[in-house]
Design an enzyme around this catalytic site. Structure first.
Site, mmCIF file in Angstrom:
data_model
loop_
_atom_site.group_PDB
_atom_site.id
_atom_site.type_symbol
_atom_site.label_atom_id
_atom_site.label_comp_id
_atom_site.label_asym_id
_atom_site.label_seq_id
_atom_site.Cartn_x
_atom_site.Cartn_y
_atom_site.Cartn_z
ATOM 1 N N LYS A 11 -9.515 -84.159 -5.373
ATOM 2 C CA LYS A 11 -10.206 -85.062 -4.432
ATOM 3 C C LYS A 11 -9.720 -84.744 -3.035
ATOM 4 C CE LYS A 11 -12.997 -88.756 -4.668
ATOM 5 N NZ LYS A 11 -13.923 -89.097 -5.756
HETATM 6 N N1 GLU Z 1 -17.514 -88.015 -5.754
HETATM 7 C C1 GLU Z 1 -18.090 -88.058 -7.064
HETATM 8 C C2 GLU Z 1 -17.128 -88.714 -8.058
HETATM 9 O O1 GLU Z 1 -16.280 -89.469 -7.682
HETATM 10 C C3 GLU Z 1 -18.589 -86.706 -7.522
HETATM 11 C C4 GLU Z 1 -17.550 -85.632 -7.606
HETATM 12 C C5 GLU Z 1 -18.137 -84.251 -7.865
HETATM 13 O O2 GLU Z 1 -19.302 -84.137 -8.105
HETATM 14 O O3 GLU Z 1 -17.342 -83.309 -7.835
HETATM 15 O O4 GLU Z 1 -17.271 -88.564 -9.244
#
Ligand code: GLU
Length: 425
Positions: free
Chosen positions: A114
């Site tokens: 993240k």
């Molecule tokens: N931000 C989204 C999540 O929390 C998608 C993450 C992604 O597609 O890599 O799942």
């Protein structure tokens, strides 16, 4: 904590503590190897970067950015980039941990990561946001890439942001590399159906859970949705189109309520014209807190973390909650809901639709072969429904709640892979 070390530097953060608490619970329920469990409680790698930006007025403002790669046992890191004024390294570490669990749970060959920048994106002009994104991407460019770590959009970022990430990374390398990021516009290698995938997935899970609880998808069933962005608006639209009565929705400007049901497509049009839900006619204004306590059967928290806590959980009336957001319920809140018999479909399952279609996008980019939208949507549904029933089966087998069952399944898959790969050196 062991006899060798003190608390982790991340543990001052509420979401981080909450995620660690969830992992501990799932570990003991599933009887996991304590060494594996301990390794899964610490991120593999965390990068803190400074992001200087020349603002439109000529001044320079330096923001703080992060990228945390939590675990890469199953494949490259995967997870969004969040722009929010309250983002911290510890919050990003907690969200990266959830990404590891999410990808493992739904069977993707991906790890968890993240990123985030501590900034209020609503205060930036388009040019400032572009400059911030390009500098942030440059600063993390040595640890991302289609085989290493693939960012995506999250709170405060969108397809345009991802296009800038893709372009910046490609400029650094000297050729187009669409597979470095997902959630891109379709014209530069994005996937059809990606934008709506998280909200769609939330509703696929809600439908399956409702069948088990014998909650009909018709006008008898009242629904409230918190958040009217990329996830909440689509979830509201999809569950409305199934025939349920969506009585309340909300965004940062507050909530709107109509006991006879809201016309969700009209609400979406209103937001497109006015920017926020506030002022929408034919509805009563309510607060985001009031929305959570409405007399509804189904509640979909699709905004931010820690909104249902030990303080308000007892007042929640819904029988079924599907977590569109990451971490919207604290451990204390969850315990109260479980005691009351409320079924909570946890974030790592309910909102996994986004990362599932991100995976499809990455696969399409690598193969330079693009799918029709109905193929994307039907593969998404197959994976989500399967994952839901696998978790439900584990819930029954381990006689536990869905969150612990989902985490236990995710951790068991990781445990197997970690033991096979062994400990280096
Ligand atoms: N931000 C989204 C999540 O929390 C998608 C993450 C992604 O597609 O890599 O799942």
């Amino acid at each position: 904590m062991s006899e060798y070390i003190g608390d982790s530097i991340f543990s001052s953060n509420e979401l981080y503590r909450s995620v660690m608490n969830q992992l501990d619970r799932a570990c003991s329920i599933a009887g996991l190897d304590p060494n594996v469990a301990d390794r899964l409680k610490k991120p593999k790698r965390a990068l803190v970067v400074s992001v200087p930006v020349r603002m439109d007025d000529g001044s320079i403002h330096t923001f703080e950015g992060y990228r945390v790669q939590h675990n890469m046992t199953l494949g490259p890191g995967k997870g969004g980039i969040r722009y929010h004024q309250d983002v911290t390294l510890s919050e990003v570490a907690a969200l990266a941990t959830l990404m590891t669990m999410k990808c493992s749970l739904v069977g993707l060959p991906l790890g968890g990561a993240k990123g985030g920048v501590r900034v209020n994106p609503n205060l930036l002009s388009r040019a400032e946001k572009q400059a911030l994104t390009r500098r942030y991407t440059t600063e993390i460019s040595m640890i991302i890439g289609p085989d290493k770590d693939i960012p995506a959009s999250d709170v405060g970022t969108d397809g345009q942001t991802m296009a800038w990430v893709m372009d910046t990374f490609s400029q650094i390398k000297g050729y187009a590399i669409p597979g470095v990021v997902t959630g891109k516009p379709v014209d530069i290698g994005g996937s059809l159906g990606r934008e709506e995938s998280t909200g769609r997935g939330v509703v696929f899970c809600t439908e399956e859970a409702a069948k088990i609880l014998k909650i009909p998808m018709n006008q008898q069933t009242k629904v409230a949705v918190q958040g009217f962005g990329k996830v909440g608006a689509i979830a509201a639209r999809e569950i409305h189109s199934l025939g349920t009565k969506v009585v309340a929705v909300s965004d940062v400007s507050g909530g709107i309520y109509n006991e006879k049901g809201l016309d969700i497509p009209a609400c979406m049009e209103w937001v497109q014209k006015n920017g926020v839900l506030k002022g929408y006619p034919n509805a009563q204004a309510i607060t985001n807190e009031e929305l959570l306590e409405l007399n509804v059967e189904i509640l979909l928290p699709c905004a931010m973390e820690n909104v249902i806590t030990g303080k308000n959980a007892a007042k929640v009336k819904a029988r079924l909650i599907a977590e569109g957001a990451n971490g919207p319920i604290t451990p204390e809140g969850h315990e109260i809901l479980v005691q009351k018999g409320v079924v909570v479909v946890p974030d790592i399952l309910a909102n996994a639709g986004g990362v599932i279609v991100s995976y499809f996008e990455w696969v399409q980019d690598i193969q330079s072969f693009f799918w029709q939208e109905n193929e994307v949507n039907s593969r998404l549904k197959t994976l989500m429904v399967q994952a839901f029933h696998d978790v439900h089966g584990t819930t029954e087998k381990l006689k536990t709640d869905m969150r612990s069952a989902a985490l236990a399944r995710a951790m068991m898959r990781l445990e197997k892979a970690m033991l096979l790969r062994g400990l280096f050196p």
